[in-house]
Scaffold this active site. Structure first.
Site, PDB file in Angstrom:
ATOM      1  N   CYS A   1       2.529  -2.208   4.917  1.00 17.96           N
ATOM      2  CA  CYS A   1       3.156  -2.101   3.608  1.00 17.96           C
ATOM      3  C   CYS A   1       4.659  -1.880   3.720  1.00 17.96           C
ATOM      4  CB  CYS A   1       2.522  -0.975   2.800  1.00 17.96           C
ATOM      5  SG  CYS A   1       2.664   0.621   3.587  1.00 17.96           S
TER       6      CYS A   1
ATOM      7  N   ARG B   1       3.103   3.754  -4.727  1.00 14.81           N
ATOM      8  CA  ARG B   1       3.898   4.956  -4.451  1.00 14.81           C
ATOM      9  C   ARG B   1       3.767   5.906  -5.635  1.00 14.81           C
ATOM     10  NH1 ARG B   1       7.719   0.670  -3.228  1.00 14.81           N
ATOM     11  NH2 ARG B   1       7.998   0.506  -0.970  1.00 14.81           N
TER      12      ARG B   1
ATOM     13  N   ASN C   1       9.081   0.737   7.901  1.00  7.46           N
ATOM     14  CA  ASN C   1      10.420   1.305   7.725  1.00  7.46           C
ATOM     15  C   ASN C   1      10.592   2.560   8.568  1.00  7.46           C
ATOM     16  OD1 ASN C   1      10.199  -0.626   5.829  1.00  7.46           O
ATOM     17  ND2 ASN C   1      10.755   0.654   4.091  1.00  7.46           N
TER      18      ASN C   1
ATOM     19  N   ARG D   1      17.943   5.266   8.797  1.00  4.21           N
ATOM     20  CA  ARG D   1      18.030   4.023   8.039  1.00  4.21           C
ATOM     21  C   ARG D   1      18.930   4.125   6.810  1.00  4.21           C
ATOM     22  NH1 ARG D   1      13.367   3.902   4.014  1.00  4.21           N
ATOM     23  NH2 ARG D   1      11.989   5.593   4.607  1.00  4.21           N
TER      24      ARG D   1
ATOM     25  N   ARG E   1      -1.016   5.851  -2.277  1.00  5.37           N
ATOM     26  CA  ARG E   1      -0.454   6.699  -1.225  1.00  5.37           C
ATOM     27  C   ARG E   1      -0.175   8.066  -1.827  1.00  5.37           C
ATOM     28  NH1 ARG E   1       5.304   5.304   1.241  1.00  5.37           N
ATOM     29  NH2 ARG E   1       5.968   6.058  -0.782  1.00  5.37           N
TER      30      ARG E   1
ATOM     31  N   HIS F   1      16.477   3.750  -0.218  1.00  8.33           N
ATOM     32  CA  HIS F   1      15.679   3.721  -1.434  1.00  8.33           C
ATOM     33  C   HIS F   1      16.189   2.671  -2.418  1.00  8.33           C
ATOM     34  CE1 HIS F   1      13.203   5.174  -4.686  1.00  8.33           C
ATOM     35  NE2 HIS F   1      14.240   4.902  -5.436  1.00  8.33           N
TER      36      HIS F   1
END
Lengths: 87, 580
Positions: free
Chosen positions: B508, B302, B460, B471, B338, B195
């Site tokens: 995206c 987001r 991602n 990740r 989203r 993040h």
């Protein structure tokens, strides 16, 4: 319930600081009795490290320890032994 | 003052160079706002306090065990002093007594009592007591952290621009940071797509993550150079290094300004294919940056931000006002919203979500929304209501298969019915997209295409699920390869299937914002690139330099390589030729 007082001159090289202070609190916490430590006009809870440290009792200072409760005698004996240690 | 110079190597998270003083996060924890509480709340506050003490004790015992194993018992004994402070009766009693008398929040009282001890001890001339101040500080911070969750400073109060140094940055930390005050991020943990990295890119703040022990090696006020491109942090650099980086900083500015000049030209290939380049945003304010960089829409808005830094849930009206302002500002371009994507590395305090062992595979995103239609509907209704003020599309995150897409659409239909009954207007033909970020969705994209108006590839997650790479774990970060043949084959399949079913495909994820992948993705047939605003001018420029037919041949060739590394090298060579 016994209530025991004792006036002691601190012989410990480091005074009631550092390791001795931590040991003092650890021993005090073993007992049920309420334990207080008095130096000059300040009275603190003998089971509190912050309290003991705030007293700032150097080697040679005179303090009064007091225990109030059913194991008071034993508490005072053990604490006194610690304070009289000349290490 | 000449402090020792030091070079630390971490994972590059956001490009660019930042030079400035270090600002360590976490030290401001003693500044806690005062809140009044009622008589009835006192027992609960005491319980919270005791719980925090227990948690802190557990934490210290755990640390003690680790240190004892790694550095020997002697060193671990330091923590005995911490435990004594933690269990100190005078301290505990004073907090509880003052809580009862003053009727203020326990976190505030606790911080006041701690501050009092620290100030008393710091007045006494004694080396041993000076050390105890460190203990009280350390234990106090731990307790307060447990009492408050996390705390962030008030950035507006900072007098100079700083580089934030922290063990980790939570979404709620980064969400409060101002670009005007924070010019760089440096963290101990995190990977390329954590993040922190995403936020840093979105805020255009150079960042290096996964440095492991940066917080131990950097002191407050150290001068740092953050080299986001190479993943380097230079602590207290010498004059030469400083001069070199200042020069480099100037070059970067020149480089970006070169592309900024052509940002408003359309992204059209030499042979006439029009491609859309949009922006990813998180905060409504970022719209300005998106427009300044020539975005032709918002490809990913987001919406987790609404749920952060607060104790209650955002109302339908709040959602609506935010969406409305974004779509109005972006008009005549479209905005893809989203729906709530919580979970994984994004947690929010309002929902008592149990911690999953593997959070990325857990109860998150659309899974959460489908089991909490009460919360989901608030957002869907707000999106529908805002849809008459501009061009809105909506998309669901983390769709695993057709069932979830149908169930989400069903709830959306219910919302539409409700609004109709209430006489509230909305865009009846609002386009619905599915994010393709699970291998299962990628492999069943033909089925999903039947019931979606578009796809948006979330690289991602798609990469991390396909390659089984967490990740956020820096130890396996090297396995995270966007150009892995498995990933490329999946992307190719998604785009071909979608086109055969007559729907368009955007991307995206981070990959869409990596300049070197532009020729490859263009060649695979991608219709829309959605990227952080900063890189948009460069992406548009690259597309204008390319020929679609050539790109197709290039992609075909790239897919022949057997390893991700080879593909990446191939792509890097290509982009260097173009951007010369």
């Amino acid at each position: 319930m016994p209530r025991v007082k004792k006036i002691i001159k601190v012989k410990n090289k480091q005074g009631l600081h550092a390791r001795p202070a931590a040991l003092f609190v650890q021993i005090a916490n073993k007992f049920e009795s309420v334990i207080t430590v008095k130096k000059d006009k300040d009275i603190v809870n003998g089971k509190s490290i912050m309290g003991i440290l705030m007293l700032g009792a150097e080697k040679g200072s005179v303090i009064q320890i007091e225990a109030d409760g059913k194991d008071a005698y034993q508490a005072i004996t053990e604490l006194e032994a610690l304070l009289l240690k000349d290490e | 003052m000449n402090r020792q110079s030091l070079e630390l190597k971490g994972i590059p998270a956001a490009e660019g160079i930042a030079i400035g003083p270090a600002y360590k996060l976490g030290k401001e924890i003693f500044d806690i706002p005062k809140k009044s509480i009622s008589e009835e709340e006192i027992p609960l506050q005491i319980q919270i306090f005791e719980e925090a003490l227990t948690q802190t004790r557990k934490e210290i015992l755990g640390l003690q065990q680790i240190i004892s194993r790694e550095m020997g018992k002697e060193t671990a004994d330091i923590f005995n002093a911490h435990l004594l402070v933690l269990e100190d009766r005078m301290f505990i009693e004073e907090v509880i007594q003052r809580l009862k008398e003053e009727k203020l929040n326990v976190a505030y009282i606790c911080s006041e009592v701690l501050k009092k001890y620290i100030s008393i001890f710091s007045k006494i001339e004694d080396d041993y007591l000076k050390e105890r101040i460190v203990d009280i500080n350390d234990v106090g911070k731990r307790i307060l952290r447990h009492l408050t969750g996390r705390r962030h400073p008030n950035w507006d109060d900072l007098k100079e621009k700083v580089i934030v140094v922290a063990h980790d940055l939570s979404p709620s930390d980064t969400a409060t940071m101002h670009k005007k005050k924070v010019i760089g991020f440096v963290t101990d943990v995190g990977g390329k797509t954590s993040h922190t990295a995403i936020m840093a890119k979105s805020l255009e703040i150079p960042a290096v993550v996964g440095l492991e022990d940066a917080t131990a090696k950097i002191s407050d006020g150290d001068i740092l150079i953050v080299d986001g491109k190479n993943g380097l942090v230079i602590v207290n650099p010498d004059e030469d290094t400083l001069r070199r980086y200042r020069e480099e900083e100037k070059n970067i500015l020149y480089f970006t300004s070169r592309f900024l000049a052509t940002k408003d030209l359309p992204a059209q290939t030499l042979d006439g294919k029009m491609v859309k380049v949009s922006a990813n945003i998180e905060l409504p304010d970022e719209i300005d940056s998106a427009k300044e960089h020539g975005a032709e829409g918002i490809g990913l808005y987001r919406t987790e931000f609404f749920y952060m830094n607060r104790d209650d849930l955002p109302s339908e009206e709040e959602h609506y006002q935010a969406y409305r302002s974004v779509v109005e500002k972006m008009y005549p371009y479209e905005v893809i919203i989203r729906t709530l994507d919580l979970g994984g590395d994004k947690f929010v305090s309002q929902f008592k979500v149990p911690k999953d062992m593997v959070p990325f595979l857990g109860w998150r995103a659309i899974r959460f929304c489908l089991t909490r239609p009460d919360i989901f509907k608030i957002q869907l209704r707000a999106i529908l209501k805002a849809s008459i003020h501009g061009k809105i599309k909506l998309m669901y995150p983390m769709i695993s298969g057709i069932d979830e897409l149908r169930r989400a659409n069903y709830i959306l239909e219910e919302c539409k019915e409700e609004l109709k009954k209430e006489g509230i207007p909305f865009d009846e033909n609002i386009e619905i997209g599915a994010m393709i970020e699970l291998p299962s969705a990628a492999l069943t994209s033909d089925l999903l295409a039947e019931e979606a108006d578009f796809f948006s590839i979330g690289t991602n997650d798609l990469i991390q699920y396909s390659l089984a790479v967490d990740r956020t774990n820096e130890k396996v970060a090297y396995l995270y390869e966007p150009a892995h043949p498995a990933v490329l084959r999946m992307i190719k399949n998604i785009i071909e299937t979608a086109h055969s079913k007559g729907i368009w495909v955007g991307m995206c994820g981070e990959m869409a914002g990596e300049l070197k992948f532009v020729p490859l993705l263009l060649g695979l047939g991608l219709d829309e690139f959605s990227a952080p605003p900063m890189v948009i001018p460069q992406i548009k420029y690259a597309i204008r330099c390319l020929n679609l037919e050539e790109a197709k041949a290039f992609a075909k060739e790239a897919l022949r390589f057997s390893s991700g590394k080879e593909v990446e090298d191939f792509c890097e060579d290509k982009i260097k030729q173009i951007m010369r």
